[in-house]
Design an enzyme around this catalytic site. Structure first.
Site, PDB file in Angstrom:
ATOM      1  N   HIS A 213      -9.818   1.638   0.085  1.00 34.26           N
ATOM      2  CA  HIS A 213      -9.587   2.244   1.394  1.00 34.26           C
ATOM      3  C   HIS A 213     -10.902   2.192   2.174  1.00 34.26           C
ATOM      4  O   HIS A 213     -11.934   2.677   1.690  1.00 34.26           O
ATOM      5  CB  HIS A 213      -9.164   3.694   1.242  1.00 34.26           C
ATOM      6  CG  HIS A 213      -7.755   3.889   0.774  1.00 34.26           C
ATOM      7  ND1 HIS A 213      -7.258   3.343  -0.381  1.00 34.26           N
ATOM      8  CD2 HIS A 213      -6.716   4.575   1.337  1.00 34.26           C
ATOM      9  CE1 HIS A 213      -5.988   3.689  -0.520  1.00 34.26           C
ATOM     10  NE2 HIS A 213      -5.625   4.430   0.510  1.00 34.26           N
TER      11      HIS A 213
ATOM     12  N   HIS B  57       0.829  -1.213   0.000  1.00 31.38           N
ATOM     13  CA  HIS B  57       0.000   0.000   0.000  1.00 31.38           C
ATOM     14  C   HIS B  57       0.864   1.264   0.000  1.00 31.38           C
ATOM     15  O   HIS B  57       1.306   1.731   1.056  1.00 31.38           O
ATOM     16  CB  HIS B  57      -0.913  -0.027   1.235  1.00 31.38           C
ATOM     17  CG  HIS B  57      -1.952   1.048   1.276  1.00 31.38           C
ATOM     18  ND1 HIS B  57      -3.306   0.786   1.368  1.00 31.38           N
ATOM     19  CD2 HIS B  57      -1.865   2.400   1.249  1.00 31.38           C
ATOM     20  CE1 HIS B  57      -3.991   1.923   1.397  1.00 31.38           C
ATOM     21  NE2 HIS B  57      -3.122   2.921   1.338  1.00 31.38           N
TER      22      HIS B  57
ATOM     23  N   ASP C  16       2.141   3.887   2.963  1.00 34.28           N
ATOM     24  CA  ASP C  16       1.104   4.775   2.412  1.00 34.28           C
ATOM     25  C   ASP C  16       1.724   5.922   1.590  1.00 34.28           C
ATOM     26  O   ASP C  16       1.819   5.818   0.377  1.00 34.28           O
ATOM     27  CB  ASP C  16       0.236   5.315   3.569  1.00 34.28           C
ATOM     28  CG  ASP C  16      -1.208   5.564   3.179  1.00 34.28           C
ATOM     29  OD1 ASP C  16      -1.582   5.265   2.043  1.00 34.28           O
ATOM     30  OD2 ASP C  16      -1.968   6.061   4.032  1.00 34.28           O
ATOM     31  N   ASP C  17       2.075   7.013   2.243  1.00 36.10           N
ATOM     32  CA  ASP C  17       2.661   8.180   1.568  1.00 36.10           C
ATOM     33  C   ASP C  17       3.881   8.597   2.393  1.00 36.10           C
ATOM     34  O   ASP C  17       3.823   9.590   3.144  1.00 36.10           O
ATOM     35  CB  ASP C  17       1.647   9.335   1.518  1.00 36.10           C
ATOM     36  CG  ASP C  17       0.317   8.902   0.889  1.00 36.10           C
ATOM     37  OD1 ASP C  17       0.255   8.807  -0.343  1.00 36.10           O
ATOM     38  OD2 ASP C  17      -0.636   8.631   1.649  1.00 36.10           O
TER      39      ASP C  17
ATOM     40  N   HIS D 111       1.082   5.126  -2.426  1.00 34.42           N
ATOM     41  CA  HIS D 111       0.519   5.950  -3.508  1.00 34.42           C
ATOM     42  C   HIS D 111       1.696   6.558  -4.249  1.00 34.42           C
ATOM     43  O   HIS D 111       2.591   7.132  -3.610  1.00 34.42           O
ATOM     44  CB  HIS D 111      -0.372   7.047  -2.934  1.00 34.42           C
ATOM     45  CG  HIS D 111      -1.548   6.505  -2.173  1.00 34.42           C
ATOM     46  ND1 HIS D 111      -2.827   6.500  -2.685  1.00 34.42           N
ATOM     47  CD2 HIS D 111      -1.640   5.946  -0.937  1.00 34.42           C
ATOM     48  CE1 HIS D 111      -3.659   5.967  -1.800  1.00 34.42           C
ATOM     49  NE2 HIS D 111      -2.967   5.619  -0.723  1.00 34.42           N
TER      50      HIS D 111
ATOM     51  N   GLU E 279     -10.824   3.639   7.758  1.00 36.00           N
ATOM     52  CA  GLU E 279      -9.802   4.606   8.184  1.00 36.00           C
ATOM     53  C   GLU E 279     -10.591   5.809   8.740  1.00 36.00           C
ATOM     54  O   GLU E 279     -10.764   5.918   9.939  1.00 36.00           O
ATOM     55  CB  GLU E 279      -8.904   5.001   6.996  1.00 36.00           C
ATOM     56  CG  GLU E 279      -7.796   5.971   7.352  1.00 36.00           C
ATOM     57  CD  GLU E 279      -7.197   6.677   6.118  1.00 36.00           C
ATOM     58  OE1 GLU E 279      -7.864   6.776   5.073  1.00 36.00           O
ATOM     59  OE2 GLU E 279      -6.066   7.190   6.239  1.00 36.00           O
TER      60      GLU E 279
HETATM   61  O1  MCF Z   1      -4.236   6.324   2.502  1.00 35.82           O
HETATM   62  C1  MCF Z   1      -4.081   7.721   2.520  1.00 35.82           C
HETATM   63  C2  MCF Z   1      -5.141   8.328   3.388  1.00 35.82           C
HETATM   64  N1  MCF Z   1      -6.481   7.841   3.050  1.00 35.82           N
HETATM   65  C3  MCF Z   1      -7.088   7.986   1.854  1.00 35.82           C
HETATM   66  N2  MCF Z   1      -6.557   8.268   0.711  1.00 35.82           N
HETATM   67  C4  MCF Z   1      -5.277   8.472   0.366  1.00 35.82           C
HETATM   68  C5  MCF Z   1      -4.127   8.280   1.133  1.00 35.82           C
HETATM   69  N3  MCF Z   1      -3.084   8.690   0.424  1.00 35.82           N
HETATM   70  C6  MCF Z   1      -3.527   9.098  -0.770  1.00 35.82           C
HETATM   71  N4  MCF Z   1      -4.861   8.948  -0.817  1.00 35.82           N
HETATM   72  C7  MCF Z   1      -5.747   9.231  -1.969  1.00 35.82           C
HETATM   73  C8  MCF Z   1      -5.786  10.716  -2.308  1.00 35.82           C
HETATM   74  O2  MCF Z   1      -7.086  11.108  -2.538  1.00 35.82           O
HETATM   75  O3  MCF Z   1      -5.280   8.554  -3.099  1.00 35.82           O
HETATM   76  C9  MCF Z   1      -5.157   9.455  -4.186  1.00 35.82           C
HETATM   77  C10 MCF Z   1      -4.966  10.817  -3.569  1.00 35.82           C
HETATM   78  O4  MCF Z   1      -5.453  11.826  -4.385  1.00 35.82           O
HETATM   79  C11 MCF Z   1      -4.024   9.050  -5.061  1.00 35.82           C
HETATM   80  S1  MCF Z   1      -4.180   7.465  -5.772  1.00 35.82           S
HETATM   81  C12 MCF Z   1      -2.927   7.414  -6.953  1.00 35.82           C
HETATM   82 ZN    ZN Z   2      -3.607   4.924   1.149  1.00 33.07          ZN
END
Ligand code: MCF
Ligand code: ZN
Length: 328
Positions: free
Chosen positions: A190, A10, A271-272, A12, A193
């Protein structure tokens, strides 16, 4: 912990962009996105909803396939430095060509080329989960799913949804998920959360996903925990992300250990990572401190993750073999 081989399910793609990389792109293009950064140079946001806005502002600097080529290389290099041998990344035609299929193919080509280069040079394997953005609404999600369906294959192996979990219901996106399933894509979303246990139930019932992104708020519903354990639903847990966004106050309070104890299949992801000032090494270190987990525990999580990975059997076997080699 840094050199321990890791499987991450997981992340992004844009969310893994180093802030210096995004700042550099903005400068090259003469874009003013100063609001995105904190004085220390990292990303700045005050809560989850602001995070979503900052994510989109940072992403606005990525405007060409070449930008995504550079981004993918930078991201994979950083992951590989933390022992990641297999990673799945959420990527979206929403940001790569505005859901236009031929533009999406060009972005994809650039990303895939970078992935092949990273695999040859560093051994790290990347697979893509095409992702619709929930707060962009079901209509855009359909277009995103069509792009995903047209490009499904060895590299694009999954379909998912991220974004504001409080916007609409999981079921509003059923058409997009059905379309992706029919194209042979494996599904995650998702849930659990910023939405409670019902959001997880809806994801399972209405979208028929096999994995859940986050899913940690299942802990608020005993029957749901049992259900997840029985059905062997895999949770893509991102503890550092949950703590950074204020879902839980501290590592000890995070439900990952309680979910594991009750038989739920949990995995560990970032995640990020730069947004949340984390890396896979830091996640493992903090979890080891909080719950006394050791290298054997982490290997078990990685084996669970490898079995849940959206990849073909030959790739899975390669990944499992690398995980098994940690004994010597
Ligand atoms: O997991 C985290 C927090 N929860 C929900 N969404 C996201 C998270 N990090 C990115 N996102 C979403 C966000 O809206 O995923 C998108 C972003 O624009 C990118 S998917 C390539
Ligand atoms: Zn995420």
């Amino acid at each position: 912990m840094k050199s321990l081989p890791k499987v991450e399910l997981h992340t992004h793609l844009e969310g893994a962009a180093p802030p210096a990389f995004i700042r550099g792109l903005a400068q090259e293009k003469g874009m003013d996105i100063s609001g995105v950064f904190a004085p220390d140079g990292g990303y700045a946001f005050k809560d989850f909803w602001h995070f979503l806005k900052v994510y989109e502002a940072a992403t606005s600097t990525l405007t060409t396939p070449e930008d995504y080529h550079r981004l993918t290389l930078a991201v994979l290099e950083e992951s590989a430095a933390h022992g990641v041998i297999y990673t799945e990344s959420f990527m979206s035609p929403d940001f790569c060509g505005g859901r236009d299929l031929s533009a999406w193919r060009e972005y994809l080509h650039a990303i895939q080329e970078a992935a092949a280069q990273a695999e040859a040079q560093m051994g790290i394997i990347l697979r893509a989960v095409v992702t619709c953005v929930r707060h962009f609404g079901p209509e855009k999600a359909r277009e995103t799913a069509l792009c995903a369906a047209e490009t499904a294959g060895d590299f694009i192996t999954g379909f998912g949804m991220g974004g504001d979990e409080q916007s609409g219901k999981q079921g509003d996106f059923a058409w997009a998920f059905d379309c992706a399933r029919e194209a042979g894509l494996r599904l995650t979303t998702h849930a659990g959360e910023w939405g409670g246990p019902q959001s997880i139930r809806d994801a399972l019932d209405d979208l028929r996903v096999e994995r859940i992104g986050h899913g940690v708020r299942a802990i608020e519903d005993d029957a749901l925990v049992d259900h997840l354990a029985e059905r062997e639903i895999v949770l893509e847990v991102c503890p550092g992300s949950n703590i950074a966004l204020g879902l839980y106050p501290d590592w000890q309070d995070h439900p990952i250990e309680r979910l594991r104890e009750r038989g739920v299949k949990v995995t560990i992801s970032t995640d990020d990572p730069p947004f949340f000032h984390t890396t896979m090494t830091r996640e493992y270190d903090r979890l080891a401190d909080a719950f006394g987990w050791n290298e054997d525990s982490f290997r078990d999580f990685n084996i669970v993750a490898a079995h849940a990975a959206f990849c073909d059997t030959e790739t899975r076997a390669r990944v499992l073999k690398k995980l098994e080699q940690t004994d010597d």
